[in-house]
Enzyme design. Sequence first.
Site, PDB file in Angstrom:
ATOM      1  N   ARG A  59      -6.326 -85.986 -40.659  1.00 30.65           N
ATOM      2  CA  ARG A  59      -5.670 -85.067 -39.709  1.00 30.65           C
ATOM      3  C   ARG A  59      -4.274 -85.581 -39.352  1.00 30.65           C
ATOM      4  O   ARG A  59      -3.334 -84.805 -39.184  1.00 30.65           O
ATOM      5  CB  ARG A  59      -6.537 -84.892 -38.465  1.00 30.65           C
ATOM      6  CG  ARG A  59      -7.834 -84.123 -38.776  1.00 30.65           C
ATOM      7  CD  ARG A  59      -8.687 -83.946 -37.569  1.00 30.65           C
ATOM      8  NE  ARG A  59      -8.039 -83.092 -36.579  1.00 30.65           N
ATOM      9  CZ  ARG A  59      -8.423 -83.071 -35.297  1.00 30.65           C
ATOM     10  NH1 ARG A  59      -9.402 -83.868 -34.889  1.00 30.65           N
ATOM     11  NH2 ARG A  59      -7.821 -82.277 -34.438  1.00 30.65           N
ATOM     12  N   GLN A  93      -5.258 -79.415 -24.716  1.00 30.98           N
ATOM     13  CA  GLN A  93      -6.449 -80.014 -25.309  1.00 30.98           C
ATOM     14  C   GLN A  93      -6.121 -80.517 -26.715  1.00 30.98           C
ATOM     15  O   GLN A  93      -6.917 -81.236 -27.321  1.00 30.98           O
ATOM     16  CB  GLN A  93      -7.590 -79.001 -25.393  1.00 30.98           C
ATOM     17  CG  GLN A  93      -8.031 -78.441 -24.047  1.00 30.98           C
ATOM     18  CD  GLN A  93      -9.023 -77.318 -24.207  1.00 30.98           C
ATOM     19  OE1 GLN A  93     -10.246 -77.525 -24.232  1.00 30.98           O
ATOM     20  NE2 GLN A  93      -8.517 -76.112 -24.343  1.00 30.98           N
ATOM     21  N   ASN A  94      -4.960 -80.120 -27.207  1.00 34.28           N
ATOM     22  CA  ASN A  94      -4.588 -80.442 -28.588  1.00 34.28           C
ATOM     23  C   ASN A  94      -4.112 -81.884 -28.703  1.00 34.28           C
ATOM     24  O   ASN A  94      -3.505 -82.417 -27.774  1.00 34.28           O
ATOM     25  CB  ASN A  94      -3.481 -79.498 -29.086  1.00 34.28           C
ATOM     26  CG  ASN A  94      -3.918 -78.041 -29.046  1.00 34.28           C
ATOM     27  OD1 ASN A  94      -5.120 -77.739 -29.017  1.00 34.28           O
ATOM     28  ND2 ASN A  94      -2.964 -77.133 -28.996  1.00 34.28           N
ATOM     29  N   HIS A 111      -7.020 -84.575 -24.125  1.00 38.45           N
ATOM     30  CA  HIS A 111      -7.961 -85.065 -25.143  1.00 38.45           C
ATOM     31  C   HIS A 111      -7.338 -86.131 -26.034  1.00 38.45           C
ATOM     32  O   HIS A 111      -7.850 -86.430 -27.106  1.00 38.45           O
ATOM     33  CB  HIS A 111      -8.473 -83.902 -26.002  1.00 38.45           C
ATOM     34  CG  HIS A 111      -9.400 -82.995 -25.248  1.00 38.45           C
ATOM     35  ND1 HIS A 111      -9.780 -81.767 -25.722  1.00 38.45           N
ATOM     36  CD2 HIS A 111     -10.006 -83.136 -24.050  1.00 38.45           C
ATOM     37  CE1 HIS A 111     -10.604 -81.187 -24.852  1.00 38.45           C
ATOM     38  NE2 HIS A 111     -10.741 -81.999 -23.818  1.00 38.45           N
ATOM     39  N   CYS A 119      -6.192-100.417 -29.000  1.00 40.54           N
ATOM     40  CA  CYS A 119      -7.080-101.525 -29.357  1.00 40.54           C
ATOM     41  C   CYS A 119      -8.183-101.631 -28.306  1.00 40.54           C
ATOM     42  O   CYS A 119      -7.898-101.713 -27.107  1.00 40.54           O
ATOM     43  CB  CYS A 119      -6.262-102.824 -29.387  1.00 40.54           C
ATOM     44  SG  CYS A 119      -7.276-104.290 -29.624  1.00 40.54           S
ATOM     45  N   THR A 179      -7.532 -71.038 -26.492  1.00 36.64           N
ATOM     46  CA  THR A 179      -8.724 -71.881 -26.388  1.00 36.64           C
ATOM     47  C   THR A 179      -9.953 -70.991 -26.223  1.00 36.64           C
ATOM     48  O   THR A 179      -9.902 -69.947 -25.578  1.00 36.64           O
ATOM     49  CB  THR A 179      -8.618 -72.892 -25.228  1.00 36.64           C
ATOM     50  OG1 THR A 179      -9.815 -73.663 -25.149  1.00 36.64           O
ATOM     51  CG2 THR A 179      -8.350 -72.222 -23.897  1.00 36.64           C
ATOM     52  N   LEU A 206      -6.350 -64.877 -29.201  1.00 35.90           N
ATOM     53  CA  LEU A 206      -6.491 -63.893 -30.291  1.00 35.90           C
ATOM     54  C   LEU A 206      -7.657 -62.959 -30.005  1.00 35.90           C
ATOM     55  O   LEU A 206      -7.623 -61.780 -30.324  1.00 35.90           O
ATOM     56  CB  LEU A 206      -6.712 -64.635 -31.627  1.00 35.90           C
ATOM     57  CG  LEU A 206      -6.593 -63.782 -32.886  1.00 35.90           C
ATOM     58  CD1 LEU A 206      -5.180 -63.228 -33.004  1.00 35.90           C
ATOM     59  CD2 LEU A 206      -6.924 -64.598 -34.134  1.00 35.90           C
TER      60      LEU A 206
HETATM   61  N1  APR Z   1      -3.216 -67.094 -31.560  1.00 36.68           N
HETATM   62  C1  APR Z   1      -3.919 -67.210 -30.406  1.00 36.68           C
HETATM   63  N2  APR Z   1      -5.207 -67.637 -30.345  1.00 36.68           N
HETATM   64  C2  APR Z   1      -5.791 -67.976 -31.513  1.00 36.68           C
HETATM   65  C3  APR Z   1      -5.124 -67.886 -32.758  1.00 36.68           C
HETATM   66  C4  APR Z   1      -3.777 -67.427 -32.745  1.00 36.68           C
HETATM   67  N3  APR Z   1      -3.066 -67.303 -33.874  1.00 36.68           N
HETATM   68  N4  APR Z   1      -5.982 -68.284 -33.739  1.00 36.68           N
HETATM   69  C5  APR Z   1      -7.135 -68.612 -33.122  1.00 36.68           C
HETATM   70  N5  APR Z   1      -7.024 -68.417 -31.795  1.00 36.68           N
HETATM   71  C6  APR Z   1      -8.038 -68.655 -30.759  1.00 36.68           C
HETATM   72  C7  APR Z   1      -9.457 -68.423 -31.229  1.00 36.68           C
HETATM   73  O1  APR Z   1      -9.804 -67.061 -31.034  1.00 36.68           O
HETATM   74  C8  APR Z   1     -10.253 -69.348 -30.287  1.00 36.68           C
HETATM   75  O2  APR Z   1     -10.626 -68.656 -29.099  1.00 36.68           O
HETATM   76  O3  APR Z   1      -7.975 -70.023 -30.404  1.00 36.68           O
HETATM   77  C9  APR Z   1      -9.257 -70.449 -29.929  1.00 36.68           C
HETATM   78  C10 APR Z   1      -9.590 -71.780 -30.564  1.00 36.68           C
HETATM   79  O4  APR Z   1     -10.807 -72.220 -30.022  1.00 36.68           O
HETATM   80  P1  APR Z   1     -11.430 -73.601 -30.551  1.00 36.68           P
HETATM   81  O5  APR Z   1     -11.364 -73.635 -32.029  1.00 36.68           O
HETATM   82  O6  APR Z   1     -12.745 -73.763 -29.869  1.00 36.68           O
HETATM   83  O7  APR Z   1     -10.395 -74.704 -30.040  1.00 36.68           O
HETATM   84  P2  APR Z   1     -10.262 -75.273 -28.576  1.00 36.68           P
HETATM   85  O8  APR Z   1     -10.641 -74.225 -27.566  1.00 36.68           O
HETATM   86  O9  APR Z   1      -8.910 -75.868 -28.461  1.00 36.68           O
HETATM   87  O10 APR Z   1     -11.352 -76.451 -28.548  1.00 36.68           O
HETATM   88  C11 APR Z   1     -11.423 -77.226 -27.352  1.00 36.68           C
HETATM   89  O11 APR Z   1     -13.054 -78.676 -28.378  1.00 36.68           O
HETATM   90  O12 APR Z   1     -13.718 -79.633 -30.318  1.00 36.68           O
HETATM   91  C12 APR Z   1     -13.125 -79.900 -29.095  1.00 36.68           C
HETATM   92  O13 APR Z   1     -11.632 -81.594 -28.544  1.00 36.68           O
HETATM   93  C13 APR Z   1     -11.735 -80.413 -29.268  1.00 36.68           C
HETATM   94  O14 APR Z   1      -9.773 -79.911 -27.966  1.00 36.68           O
HETATM   95  C14 APR Z   1     -10.863 -79.330 -28.664  1.00 36.68           C
HETATM   96  C15 APR Z   1     -11.813 -78.630 -27.707  1.00 36.68           C
END
Ligand code: APR
Length: 243
Positions: A59, A93-94, A111, A119, A179, A206
């Site tokens: 990553r 969270q990114n 996160h 370390c 998110t 989205l």
């Molecule tokens: N524009 C806007 N939203 C989008 C897009 C886009 N182009 N593409 C995807 N999404 C939305 C999806 O619909 C979804 O609701 O982004 C969200 C991503 O959700 P996750 O994949 O669950 O990611 P996230 O919410 O950041 O996860 C939270 O979980 O796994 C742990 O630590 C990790 O920080 C992460 C946390």
Amino acid sequence: MSEAPSIVILTGAGISKESGLDTFRDSDGIWAKVRIEDVATPEAFARNPSRVQEFYNARRAGLKDPKVVPNAAHEALARLEREWPGEVLLVTQNIDDLHERAGSKNLIHMHGELLKVRCEYCDALMRWEEPLSTSTPCPHCGRKSGMRPHVVWFGEMPIGMDAIYEKLDTCGLFVSIGTSGNVYPAAGFVQHVRYRGLAHSVELNLEPSQGATLFAEVILGPATEIVPAFVDRILTDGVPTAV
Ligand code: APR
């Protein structure tokens, strides 16, 4: 004129999707390809540290791809921080560095950060862009097998929570972007804000997140379209009063 209300923005993987980084829970997401239990828990790291290091090395290398750059949504949030007369706190969270590269400064990576390692022996925290292995010596204490990604794993305490709740308690606008609302404590921020009843809350995503019904306003679409338009609206019309 009354002081401009402060703004707290929460972002998730969806804001970086159009920059070419995978989300977690979309059908093509990271957790569709690898199990959380194998790469994102302290137990996984204790059981098979090389497997975990390889996951984050891949990553980290992906983030260094020259094609991966901040998109219009990251840039719009940096513009909001520059131009809004009140405080704008960005909580992400990114673990990518796209918000920094877009110019955001008032930023908490709750996160952790993919381009930092620490370390476990001497707690040294350092920027790190290369692959990490279990035999990488700590540049500070020299010991091996203690170097780990500065990433918060499931079961570990997120970073900056006191500061985040302090700002959630006083903000006039809470915005959640990209998110799915699956992971706490971030998924609970909107309830925290609604409980006070003093802030407007908006979800930009989205598709509706798990917590969509808790937001006063939901705007659906790709982040690179809806986030710049939303920032323009806030800078032009101000923050709506809490409903
Ligand atoms: N524009 C806007 N939203 C989008 C897009 C886009 N182009 N593409 C995807 N999404 C939305 C999806 O619909 C979804 O609701 O982004 C969200 C991503 O959700 P996750 O994949 O669950 O990611 P996230 O919410 O950041 O996860 C939270 O979980 O796994 C742990 O630590 C990790 O920080 C992460 C946390």
